[in-house]
Design a protein around this motif. Structure first.
Motif, mmCIF file in Angstrom:
data_model
loop_
_atom_site.group_PDB
_atom_site.id
_atom_site.type_symbol
_atom_site.label_atom_id
_atom_site.label_comp_id
_atom_site.label_asym_id
_atom_site.label_seq_id
_atom_site.Cartn_x
_atom_site.Cartn_y
_atom_site.Cartn_z
ATOM 1 N N MET A 33 -8.075 -3.448 6.318
ATOM 2 C CA MET A 33 -9.068 -4.401 5.787
ATOM 3 C C MET A 33 -9.417 -5.527 6.740
ATOM 4 N N GLY A 34 -8.507 -5.896 7.596
ATOM 5 C CA GLY A 34 -8.759 -7.003 8.505
ATOM 6 C C GLY A 34 -8.617 -8.349 7.815
ATOM 7 N N SER A 35 -9.013 -9.402 8.513
ATOM 8 C CA SER A 35 -8.866 -10.761 7.999
ATOM 9 C C SER A 35 -10.178 -11.523 8.123
ATOM 10 N N LYS A 36 -10.395 -12.443 7.196
ATOM 11 C CA LYS A 36 -11.591 -13.272 7.241
ATOM 12 C C LYS A 36 -11.363 -14.455 8.161
ATOM 13 N N ARG A 37 -12.260 -14.635 9.118
ATOM 14 C CA ARG A 37 -12.157 -15.785 10.019
ATOM 15 C C ARG A 37 -12.437 -17.071 9.245
ATOM 16 N N LYS A 38 -11.624 -18.086 9.500
ATOM 17 C CA LYS A 38 -11.799 -19.376 8.836
ATOM 18 C C LYS A 38 -11.488 -20.486 9.824
ATOM 19 N N LYS A 39 -11.727 -21.711 9.409
ATOM 20 C CA LYS A 39 -11.444 -22.845 10.280
ATOM 21 C C LYS A 39 -9.962 -22.845 10.646
ATOM 22 N N GLY A 40 -9.701 -22.993 11.934
ATOM 23 C CA GLY A 40 -8.322 -22.951 12.401
ATOM 24 C C GLY A 40 -7.871 -21.561 12.803
ATOM 25 N N ASP A 51 -8.609 -26.604 16.467
ATOM 26 C CA ASP A 51 -8.518 -26.515 15.009
ATOM 27 C C ASP A 51 -7.331 -25.646 14.598
ATOM 28 N N TYR A 52 -7.015 -24.672 15.414
ATOM 29 C CA TYR A 52 -5.881 -23.782 15.134
ATOM 30 C C TYR A 52 -4.586 -24.582 15.009
ATOM 31 N N ASN A 53 -4.286 -25.427 15.990
ATOM 32 C CA ASN A 53 -3.053 -26.200 15.935
ATOM 33 C C ASN A 53 -3.150 -27.415 15.017
ATOM 34 N N LYS A 54 -4.364 -27.913 14.761
ATOM 35 C CA LYS A 54 -4.520 -28.933 13.722
ATOM 36 C C LYS A 54 -4.077 -28.362 12.370
ATOM 37 N N ARG A 55 -4.480 -27.123 12.123
ATOM 38 C CA ARG A 55 -4.120 -26.471 10.856
ATOM 39 C C ARG A 55 -2.609 -26.317 10.725
ATOM 40 N N TYR A 56 -1.973 -25.830 11.803
ATOM 41 C CA TYR A 56 -0.527 -25.625 11.751
ATOM 42 C C TYR A 56 0.228 -26.941 11.662
ATOM 43 N N LEU A 57 -0.206 -27.933 12.433
ATOM 44 C CA LEU A 57 0.473 -29.226 12.432
ATOM 45 C C LEU A 57 0.372 -29.886 11.060
ATOM 46 N N LYS A 58 -0.807 -29.779 10.434
ATOM 47 C CA LYS A 58 -0.990 -30.345 9.093
ATOM 48 C C LYS A 58 -0.113 -29.624 8.078
ATOM 49 N N GLU A 59 0.030 -28.307 8.234
ATOM 50 C CA GLU A 59 0.894 -27.547 7.330
ATOM 51 C C GLU A 59 2.342 -28.025 7.430
ATOM 52 N N TYR A 60 2.795 -28.259 8.664
ATOM 53 C CA TYR A 60 4.144 -28.805 8.848
ATOM 54 C C TYR A 60 4.250 -30.198 8.239
ATOM 55 N N GLY A 100 4.753 -26.734 18.664
ATOM 56 C CA GLY A 100 5.782 -27.506 19.364
ATOM 57 C C GLY A 100 6.857 -28.164 18.523
ATOM 58 N N ILE A 101 6.970 -27.856 17.240
ATOM 59 C CA ILE A 101 7.945 -28.537 16.383
ATOM 60 C C ILE A 101 9.370 -28.344 16.899
ATOM 61 N N LEU A 102 9.732 -27.115 17.224
ATOM 62 C CA LEU A 102 11.083 -26.842 17.719
ATOM 63 C C LEU A 102 11.323 -27.530 19.066
ATOM 64 N N THR A 103 10.310 -27.544 19.908
ATOM 65 C CA THR A 103 10.398 -28.254 21.192
ATOM 66 C C THR A 103 10.712 -29.728 20.973
ATOM 67 N N PHE A 104 9.989 -30.355 20.074
ATOM 68 C CA PHE A 104 10.168 -31.791 19.832
ATOM 69 C C PHE A 104 11.532 -32.090 19.203
ATOM 70 N N LEU A 105 12.026 -31.194 18.365
ATOM 71 C CA LEU A 105 13.372 -31.373 17.814
ATOM 72 C C LEU A 105 14.421 -31.307 18.916
ATOM 73 N N ALA A 106 14.209 -30.406 19.887
ATOM 74 C CA ALA A 106 15.142 -30.308 21.007
ATOM 75 C C ALA A 106 15.141 -31.584 21.839
ATOM 76 N N VAL A 107 13.966 -32.176 22.012
ATOM 77 C CA VAL A 107 13.877 -33.457 22.730
ATOM 78 C C VAL A 107 14.616 -34.538 21.946
ATOM 79 N N GLU A 108 14.373 -34.592 20.641
ATOM 80 C CA GLU A 108 15.042 -35.576 19.785
ATOM 81 C C GLU A 108 16.564 -35.394 19.810
#
Length: 350
Positions: A197-204, A31-40, A79-87
């Motif tokens: 204060m810390g951070s609230k845990r959430k999906k991803g 879910d962590y990388n799903k969140r980041y990938l969707k943000e991109y 992996g966005i930068l990795t994939f750009l390097a491949v491209e």
């Protein structure tokens, strides 16, 4: 537009098309990388100009053509930068991240978008260098996006990276540009949030990260390892060890108790790191001493700014154009107005 820009634009277009076709929720990744990938995916028009700026600097620093060069994405995340390097057509593309979950996720994403990554290395700088040496891999360029501000001990990191066979170059871009007053203000707010204060845990949520206040975690570490000190002294020692993690906390506490030399280790008023991992909360880095610690007769170091990218919003584009013009006048090493900066290093042959 020069040839390198044409190549970068083509790579960005190719990767963007592949990402837009992805159904992030259907991928068998965290879910962590799903969140980041969707943000991109949802903000390609924002992120890709940043990568274009970074990759232009990468190509300017290369000593060989792209087709003959190896590329490392250090701390590669999803992996966005990795994939750009491949491209782009680098001869060998190497993905690295300290978080094994991300390494495994990027393998899945790589297969899903049909871009082959040559090597995957999981681990911190020690594991990275050991793998490079044991496999006799020649590195031409090391690159990262928003990683520099999270490295625990920068001086030690750069001492170790110099063990790699030369020549090679490095470009680390970070948005933690404290030379920009507005960004500096925001970074300090992030520090205070993490420390008190810390951070609230959430999906991803990234399972490797702590969500409790860092100060409270240090208090717990100290109280569990030093049984015969009172609460007042535990609180003092926890404040004094801001910016340390793990064994370094215990060693510093032992020293202060032995010498009665009670003082704060971190000189910056708000900088703080995760006491369990050493991951800095958007580290405000003092650039001049860092530069002096890296450069030598065979190593050149510079910090360069980046321009604001434009969008379809003409109202926002107007002040961006003014600021970008100001940066042109001030020169590429002036960071005052910049949204980010890039650490550019050339490690020359000895």
């Amino acid at each position: 537009m020069n040839n390198s820009e044409v190549l970068i634009d083509k790579a960005i277009h190719g990767l963007s098309k592949k990402i837009r076709l992805l159904d992030c929720e259907d991928l068998l990744i965290s879910d962590y990388n799903k969140r980041y990938l969707k943000e991109y995916k949802d903000n390609l028009d924002f992120f890709m100009p940043l990568y274009k700026t970074l990759l232009k600097k990468v190509i300017q620093n290369l000593q060989k053509p792209i087709s003959e060069s190896s590329f490392v994405d250090y701390g590669g995340g999803c992996g966005i930068l990795t994939f750009l390097a491949v491209e782009l057509g680098f001869k060998r593309v190497i993905y690295n991240d300290i978080y094994e979950v991300s390494t495994e996720d990027v393998k899945v994403i790589s297969s899903a978008i049909g871009l082959k990554v040559d090597d995957f290395i999981t681990g911190d700088i020690e594991q990275f260098i050991n793998t490079i040496k044991s496999n006799n891999i020649k590195i031409d360029h090391i690159c990262s996006f928003d990683v520099l501000e999270h490295i625990y001990n920068l001086e030690d990191w750069f001492k170790k990276i110099k063990e790699i066979q030369r020549p090679f170059s490095l470009c680390f871009m970070t948005s933690a540009n404290s030379s920009n007053p507005y960004i500096n203000y925001k970074l300090k707010k992030i520090h205070r949030q993490a420390e008190f204060m810390g951070s609230k845990r959430k999906k991803g949520w990234k399972e490797r990260d702590s969500n409790l206040p860092f100060l409270k975690i240090r208090e717990k570490i100290i109280s569990e390892n030093f049984k015969n000190i009172n609460t007042e002294k535990i609180n003092l020692l926890a404040k004094n060890t801001r910016g340390l993690f793990g064994e370094d906390i215990l060693q510093e506490v032992a020293y202060q108790l032995k010498t009665s030399d009670f003082r704060s280790i971190e000189k910056h008023p708000t900088n703080t790191c995760d006491p369990l991992t050493g991951n800095w909360a958007e580290h405000i880095i003092d650039l001049k001493p860092l530069k002096n610690s890296i450069k030598d007769i065979n190593t050149t170091v510079k910090f360069t700014n980046s321009f604001y990218s434009y969008s379809n919003n003409k109202i926002l584009n107007f002040p961006k154009k003014i600021i970008n013009f100001g940066m042109q006048v001030l020169g590429k090493e002036n960071l005052f107005l910049s949204p980010s900066y890039t650490l550019e290093i050339q490690f020359k042959d000895k």
